[in-house]
Write a protein that holds these residues in place. Structure first.
Motif, PDB file in Angstrom:
ATOM      1  N   ASN A  83       0.805  -1.219   0.000  1.00  0.00           N
ATOM      2  CA  ASN A  83       0.000   0.000   0.000  1.00  0.00           C
ATOM      3  C   ASN A  83       0.841   1.273   0.000  1.00  0.00           C
ATOM      4  N   ASP A  84       2.110   1.140  -0.344  1.00  0.00           N
ATOM      5  CA  ASP A  84       3.014   2.297  -0.384  1.00  0.00           C
ATOM      6  C   ASP A  84       3.122   2.775  -1.834  1.00  0.00           C
ATOM      7  N   LEU A  85       2.554   3.950  -2.121  1.00  0.00           N
ATOM      8  CA  LEU A  85       2.556   4.453  -3.496  1.00  0.00           C
ATOM      9  C   LEU A  85       3.961   4.710  -4.011  1.00  0.00           C
ATOM     10  N   GLY A  86       4.865   5.135  -3.130  1.00  0.00           N
ATOM     11  CA  GLY A  86       6.244   5.369  -3.554  1.00  0.00           C
ATOM     12  C   GLY A  86       6.915   4.090  -4.009  1.00  0.00           C
ATOM     13  N   VAL A  87       6.671   2.999  -3.295  1.00  0.00           N
ATOM     14  CA  VAL A  87       7.222   1.700  -3.675  1.00  0.00           C
ATOM     15  C   VAL A  87       6.611   1.240  -4.994  1.00  0.00           C
ATOM     16  N   LEU A  88       5.302   1.406  -5.145  1.00  0.00           N
ATOM     17  CA  LEU A  88       4.642   1.010  -6.391  1.00  0.00           C
ATOM     18  C   LEU A  88       5.155   1.819  -7.573  1.00  0.00           C
ATOM     19  N   GLU A  89       5.374   3.114  -7.370  1.00  0.00           N
ATOM     20  CA  GLU A  89       5.900   3.962  -8.448  1.00  0.00           C
ATOM     21  C   GLU A  89       7.280   3.494  -8.887  1.00  0.00           C
TER      22      GLU A  89
END
Length: 435
Positions: free
Chosen positions: A109-115
Motif C-alpha cells: 500500500n506504499d505508493l512510492g514503492v509502487l511507483e
C-alpha cells in the motif's frame, strides 16, 4: 530511532555519509571498514556501503552490499527496493523486476514503492509487472489521472487497444481536452481500424498542439498516407526507453543478425581494418563490437542519448555523437570515410534519397555504403510504411537511388532481419561501392 549521540554506529555512519557527499571516498571507505569490523551484522552499514559503491561507480559492489542488507533484514522493504533500482541501473533487468516485486509484497500500500516498481518494470519491458503495480496504485487512488494515463500507456504497449481506449476516454470525460490524451486515443482507434474516429481525435490534438511532429505523423497514418520519415522525437523516445535491454532483446529474443553480418562484409573487404568508418544509428555499438575495433576512426552517431552512453562503455568508438545522422553527414567533409554503415536505420526513414547522396559525398573513392532494409515488393511504392510504423523499401528503389547518387556498383544480400512474433522478417543488406 536512535540519535547519533546515543548510537556510536549511527554517529560513525553519519560521518561516512558526509565524507561521501564531500567526494572524499577514500576516507569514507576506511571509516566504513572500521565500523563494519565492529558491527558486521548492522544493516545500516551495508546500506551506506551501497551508497559509497554507487558514488564510486562500482555497481557490482553496490549490488553485493544491498543483497547483504536484504539477507540481514528480509522483511524490510528498503533494501529490496534499493536492490531493484541498483540492478536496473546495471541492466540486470529480470533480477531487478524480482527485487521490486518483493518490495511491493512487503509494502503493498506504499505508493512510492509502487511507483518505483513501475519504473523498473517499464525499463525491463515487463508490461505485465507494470500493469499489476499500476492497478494496485489505482486501487489506492481511484481516478488519479497520472496513474490512469500510465496504465493506458502500458495497455497500449501490450496491444490491448480497446482497454487503453476506455482509459483515455475516461481521462477525456472530465471535459479537459489534453492533446496527448487525444492523440493517444487516436492511435488506439487507428489500431482498432476505426479510422474516421481516429482522424477526428488526431486533428483536434493537432489543433491544440500544432507543432507536434508525432501527432502529424500518426494523423497521416490514420488517413492512409505514407509520411516521408518518422519524426526524430518518436525514434529518440523509442530507443531511450529501449536502450537498457536492447542487446539482450534484439539479439537474443528477436535473433537480430544484421550487425554481425555487416561486420563480416567489412572485414572481408578490408581485412586489415585500416579504414575510417561512420556508423549511422550506431545504437549500443553492436557493429563496433563485431568489428572488434578499426585501425582508423570509428565514429558512431545516434539520436538516443541512452544508446550513445551504452556504446561508449565498449571503449571501441573513437568518436560518438548524440544527434541526427543527417546533420552529421552534412558536417562531415567530402571523402572523409572509407565505409558508411546504417544498420536498421532506414526502417525509420522512408525517403532515403538525400541520405544516400550525402553518404556518397563523404565516402572516398572505392568506399562502401552498407545498409539494411526491410523488404517491400517491387510492385509496391519504392517505400511503404508497415503497421509496425517501420518502413520497408524495394530493391529496385534502393538500386535506383544509389546509382542516381553516383555509386558504380550496387549488390544486395537477402537476409532474415529479425523475428516479428512467430515470423522471421524478410530484408536485405545493400552494399553500394563508389568508383
Amino acid at each position: 530511532m536512535s540519535v547519533p549521540g546515543s548510537d556510536p554506529v549511527l554517529a560513525g555512519l553519519v560521518a561516512v555519509e558526509a565524507l561521501i557527499r564531500a567526494g572524499d571516498l577514500a576516507r569514507a571507505g576506511a571509516a566504513l571498514e572500521t565500523i563494519r569490523d565492529s558491527a558486521p551484522n548492522d544493516v545500516r552499514a551495508s546500506l551506506v556501503e551501497a551508497t559509497l559503491a554507487r558514488a564510486a561507480n562500482e555497481s557490482q559492489r553496490e549490488i553485493a552490499a544491498l543483497r547483504r542488507a536484504c539477507a540481514l533484514t528480509p522483511r524490510w522493504v528498503v533494501p529490496h527496493l534499493e536492490l531493484g533500482k541498483a540492478l536496473a541501473r546495471a541492466d540486470a533487468l529480470e533480477e531487478a523486476v524480482a527485487a521490486v516485486d518483493k518490495a511491493v509484497e512487503l509494502a503493498p500500500n506504499d505508493l512510492g514503492v509502487l511507483e518505483a516498481a513501475v519504473a523498473v518494470a517499464n525499463q525491463a519491458g515487463s508490461n505485465a509487472s507494470a500493469e499489476r503495480h499500476l492497478r494496485a496504485a489505482l486501487a489506492l487512488q481511484p481516478g488519479n489521472p497520472l496513474i490512469t494515463r500510465a496504465l493506458a500507456v502500458c495497455l497500449f504497449g501490450s496491444a490491448r487497444y480497446a482497454d487503453a481506449e476506455h482509459l483515455y476516454r475516461e481521462l477525456l470525460a472530465g471535459g479537459v481536452q489534453d492533446p496527448v490524451d487525444l492523440a493517444s486515443l487516436g492511435e488506439c482507434l487507428t489500431q482498432l481500424d476505426r479510422r474516421e474516429e481516429a482522424i477526428a481525435c488526431l486533428e483536434r490534438a493537432l489543433e491544440l498542439q500544432p507543432g507536434d511532429g508525432a501527432i502529424r505523423f500518426n494523423l497521416a497514418l490514420a488517413r492512409g498516407e505514407t509520411p516521408d520519415t518518422q519524426p526524430n522525437e518518436m525514434t529518440q523516445a523509442l530507443f531511450d526507453g529501449y536502450s537498457g535491454r536492447f542487446d539482450k532483446h534484439l539479439v537474443g529474443a528477436l535473433k537480430y543478425r544484421v550487425p554481425k553480418r555487416v561486420a563480416e562484409i567489412v572485414r572481408t573487404r578490408y581485412p586489415d581494418l585500416r579504414i575510417d568508418v561512420l556508423d549511422l544509428g550506431c545504437g549500443t555499438g553492436l557493429t563496433g563490437v563485431y568489428l572488434g575495433g578499426v585501425k582508423g576512426r570509428l565514429t558512431g552517431v545516434d539520436l538516443s542519448a541512452g544508446m550513445v552512453e551504452r556504446a561508449r562503455r565498449h571503449g571501441i568508438y573513437t568518436d560518438l555523437v548524440h544527434g541526427d545522422l543527417r546533420e552529421e553527414l552534412r558536417r562531415s567533409s567530402a571523402g572523409s570515410y572509407d565505409c558508411v554503415i546504417a544498420n536498421d536505420v532506414f526502417v525509420y526513414v522512408g525517403d532515403i534519397a538525400e541520405i544516400v547522396a550525402d553518404c556518397f559525398r563523404v565516402l572516398r573513392r572505392g568506399g562502401l555504403l552498407i545498409f539494411s532494409c526491410e523488404t517491400a515488393d517491387d510492385d509496391e511504392r519504392g517505400f511503404v510504411l508497415r503497421p509496425s510504423k517501420r518502413y520497408a523499401h524495394s530493391y529496385a528503389y534502393v538500386e535506383r537511388l544509389c546509382r542516381a547518387a553516383g555509386f558504380a556498383d550496387v549488390s544486395v544480400e537477402h537476409i532474415e532481419l529479425r523475428a516479428d512474433g512467430a515470423v522471421l522478417l524478410p530484408g536485405f543488406i545493400a552494399v553500394a561501392q563508389r568508383d
